[in-house]
Design a protein around this motif. Structure first.
Motif, PDB file in Angstrom:
ATOM      1  N   LYS A  40      21.996  24.604  35.668  1.00  0.00           N
ATOM      2  CA  LYS A  40      23.203  23.759  34.779  1.00  0.00           C
ATOM      3  C   LYS A  40      22.937  24.235  33.260  1.00  0.00           C
ATOM      4  N   LEU A  78      24.018  24.285  29.193  1.00  0.00           N
ATOM      5  CA  LEU A  78      24.965  23.549  28.204  1.00  0.00           C
ATOM      6  C   LEU A  78      24.800  24.748  27.000  1.00  0.00           C
ATOM      7  N   VAL A  84      29.477  31.552  27.721  1.00  0.00           N
ATOM      8  CA  VAL A  84      30.055  30.632  28.539  1.00  0.00           C
ATOM      9  C   VAL A  84      31.080  31.357  29.327  1.00  0.00           C
ATOM     10  N   ASN A 124      31.382  31.184  33.459  1.00  0.00           N
ATOM     11  CA  ASN A 124      32.500  30.656  34.036  1.00  0.00           C
ATOM     12  C   ASN A 124      33.293  31.544  35.036  1.00  0.00           C
ATOM     13  N   GLY A 181      31.676  30.807  38.141  1.00  0.00           N
ATOM     14  CA  GLY A 181      31.904  29.702  38.777  1.00  0.00           C
ATOM     15  C   GLY A 181      30.373  28.926  38.300  1.00  0.00           C
ATOM     16  N   ALA A 182      29.541  29.198  37.372  1.00  0.00           N
ATOM     17  CA  ALA A 182      28.310  28.480  37.222  1.00  0.00           C
ATOM     18  C   ALA A 182      28.795  27.223  36.708  1.00  0.00           C
ATOM     19  N   ASP A 183      27.646  26.294  36.480  1.00  0.00           N
ATOM     20  CA  ASP A 183      27.956  24.993  36.068  1.00  0.00           C
ATOM     21  C   ASP A 183      27.637  25.068  34.401  1.00  0.00           C
ATOM     22  N   VAL A 184      28.588  25.213  33.506  1.00  0.00           N
ATOM     23  CA  VAL A 184      28.300  25.345  32.043  1.00  0.00           C
ATOM     24  C   VAL A 184      29.318  24.571  31.309  1.00  0.00           C
ATOM     25  N   ALA A 185      28.345  23.893  30.685  1.00  0.00           N
ATOM     26  CA  ALA A 185      29.225  23.029  29.284  1.00  0.00           C
ATOM     27  C   ALA A 185      29.086  23.567  27.921  1.00  0.00           C
ATOM     28  N   PHE A 186      30.052  23.445  27.343  1.00  0.00           N
ATOM     29  CA  PHE A 186      30.061  24.057  25.825  1.00  0.00           C
ATOM     30  C   PHE A 186      30.585  23.150  24.876  1.00  0.00           C
ATOM     31  N   ARG A 201      36.267  22.100  44.573  1.00  0.00           N
ATOM     32  CA  ARG A 201      36.244  22.406  43.377  1.00  0.00           C
ATOM     33  C   ARG A 201      37.244  22.052  42.498  1.00  0.00           C
ATOM     34  N   ARG A 237      35.078  20.172  36.893  1.00  0.00           N
ATOM     35  CA  ARG A 237      34.662  20.741  35.492  1.00  0.00           C
ATOM     36  C   ARG A 237      35.777  20.463  34.596  1.00  0.00           C
ATOM     37  N   VAL A 247      31.750  20.140  30.566  1.00  0.00           N
ATOM     38  CA  VAL A 247      33.061  20.135  30.141  1.00  0.00           C
ATOM     39  C   VAL A 247      32.811  21.296  29.050  1.00  0.00           C
TER      40      VAL A 247
END
Lengths: 372, 198
Positions: A305, A307, A326, A330, A333-338, B17, B41, B60
């Motif tokens: 995951k 960030l 990022v 995306n 479909g990776a789990d990424v926050a920014f 999803r 997301r 996010v």
């Protein structure tokens, strides 16, 4: 430089084939830890340092006697809480604080390596540090994180070892070193090499030091870590301990005096050849190219995951470059926050007291620890 | 508001999803996360709201949906949510196209400018309406493109966008919208909730 200081180090006895083609073995990797590893061994955080950083993340650095480079972020009750997590940081190979580097003695020649030391890459640094997991018997790190070159190591680590970290926080970094950044690094290197004491990198065998060159390299680099507004606000055209201009080349302005000071304290703690090697490693960093022009491929195998954090006034590793990471994540479909943090402190923001950054980091880490 | 969240949650199937476009401070995301087993997301334009979301550990990204949805591949989400945000975009038409490209289905909720109180406000007072759902003054509202339930219904119809579900919400009560009752719902509902697909 590091005499009379107790430095923990691990001797790595598994050969590592470097990107330059050479293989290294039985070499030291200096590290420091903070906090304690819990029984489940699920609270370990590997922090990667930036160009001139070291393993002394927090507390008092035993060499400089100053606060560790990430003291604002790492410590008891801080964003990276040493009461909760076990924090490990190693000096990168090529560095000068106990890890295998150009200031080490080559056992074959009995001379200090200097520029006969092999060229190191970010990939090599990460591969060396991966040994820390085995040493501490940690199957999976809770987190890997770092800013600037530390962020590059985060990206490389997850790409090399997709299942060894639950979360990854690359800060103020890039997936591919830009022409502008290569240019700045080259300026620093040329400044060192132009110093007559550099002696083609052999200065240490002649008891000399290219202090002038290294100091100018640091001064130039230091400007790139700040922002125009930050500089203007802090220094403006203020004069240094004088009422008027002296009509000379003295440090009339505070900013001049400040930069000279930054340069002079730097040479006391850093090796000029290490500066050459580490800046080269940053220049060679191009994870996108490593994966045939498609950065997403670097992260295809990972469930880590992410960030990603950037700063508004960072023009060295601008938001646009952080966003590329990022976008690549995306795309698969990776789990990424920014988040982009508002700050006028430039690239150095990640090292400084920027409450919005530190609070976001803290809450994200703590919440992620509870949920994954 | 609670009711809107519940309806959105009912539209969404398990183990899917989901992307929340304009996710604000993450309240809906948290609600859905606790009520549904989904991978959710968000994308949010405001710095402080993005930071709030990330602080909660939510996935996010800070960004502008009008530009940054392009980074998501076609059909990469089962559901894309746009809750009371459509009217704030410079180009709602392109946003809807993007929602339907990125998501297999989209859930769009629109504050209804055709609601009788809104109409009456304009008719009697002659000033831009201010209501519970439209709390800002004309000069500081983020809403650039207000529409009515009927407008959105016709918009979908004209573009051959399939309306899987259309619900009107008033006083926390929901009722279906169809071709026959469209004019009535357009007058009586505060909020329209639509499940659409290409």
């Amino acid at each position: 430089m590091i005499k009379n200081v107790n430095i923990k180090s691990l001797i790595i006895d598994k050969p590592i084939k470097l990107d330059c083609g050479q293989t290294i073995n039985n070499f030291p990797l200096a590290y420091e830890t903070y906090g304690s590893l819990n029984k489940k061994k699920d609270n370990a955080i590997l922090v990667f340092h930036a160009l001139t950083g070291d393993q002394f993340v927090s507390g008092i650095n035993p060499i400089t006697k100053k606060d560790g480079w990430w003291s604002y972020a790492v410590g008891s009750g801080k964003a990276i809480d040493t009461d909760k997590y076990f924090i490990i940081c190693a000096n990168v190979i090529g560095g000068c604080l106990g890890s295998f580097g150009p200031s080490n003695i080559n056992s074959k020649t009995n001379k200090i390596y200097g520029t006969t030391f092999p060229i190191i890459t970010i990939n090599d640094m990460v591969n060396a540090q991966h040994n820390l997991l085995e040493f501490f018997k940690i199957e999976k790190l809770f987190a890997v994180m770092g800013g600037s070159m530390g962020g590059m190591q985060v990206l490389q680590f997850v790409s090399n070892f997709p299942d060894r970290a639950k979360i990854a926080i690359p800060i103020a970094c890039t997936s591919s070193h830009s022409a502008q950044n290569i240019a700045f690094n080259e300026l620093g290197r040329q400044s060192i090499m132009a110093d007559t004491n550099w002696l083609n990198g052999d200065y240490a065998n002649h008891n000399k030091n290219p202090d002038k060159g290294l100091s100018v390299a640091r001064m130039a680099a230091h400007i790139t870590y700040l922002s125009k507004n930050g500089l203007q606000e802090k220094f403006g055209r203020k004069l240094q301990e004088r009422d008027d201009l002296k009509f000379s080349f003295d440090a009339d302005f505070q900013i001049e005096s400040y930069l000279r000071h930054q340069g002079s304290v730097f040479v006391d703690r850093f090796d000029a050849n290490s500066y050459l090697y580490i800046t080269r490693a940053m220049d060679y960093f191009d994870l996108t190219k490593e994966y045939g022009g498609n950065l997403s491929k670097a992260f295809e195998k990972t469930k880590t995951k992410f960030l990603v954090i950037s700063f508004t006034s960072d023009w060295l590793y601008p938001t646009s470059e952080n966003k590329e990471i990022v976008i690549a994540l995306n795309a698969i479909g990776a789990d990424v926050a920014f988040v982009e943090i508002e700050s006028d402190k430039g690239h150095d923001s990640f090292l400084l007291d920027v409450p919005e950054f530190l609070n976001t980091l803290k809450d994200y880490i703590n919440n992620s620890y509870l949920t994954i | 508001m609670k009711q809107e969240f519940k309806i959105i949650s009912d539209f969404i199937e398990k183990n899917t999803r989901v992307l929340d476009v304009g996710c604000g401070d993450g309240t809906l995301m948290e609600y859905l996360k606790t009520n549904k087993e989904i991978d959710i997301r968000g994308i949010e334009i405001s710095k402080s709201n993005s930071q709030k979301c990330v602080s909660k550990g939510l996935t996010v990204i800070e960004g502008d949906a009008e530009k940054d949805l392009t980074q998501f591949p076609d059909s990469s989400f089962d559901f894309v949510i746009l809750s009371q945000t459509l009217q704030a975009f410079l180009n709602p038409e392109i946003v809807i196209q993007e929602l339907l490209r990125v998501g297999k289905k989209a859930i769009v909720t629109v504050p209804n400018f055709g609601f009788w109180k809104v109409r009456l406000h304009l008719l009697i007072k002659g000033t831009m309406p201010i209501t519970k759902n439209l709390p800002d003054e004309w000069y500081n509202t983020p809403n650039l493109h207000m529409c009515t339930i009927k407008d959105f219904y016709n918009f979908c119809h004209d573009r051959k966008i399939k309306l899987d579900k259309a619900l009107a919400l008033h006083n926390e009560k929901t009722s279906p919208i169809n071709e026959i009752n469209l004019n009535i719902k357009n007058l009586s509902a505060e909020l329209g909730i639509f499940l659409i697909e290409k």
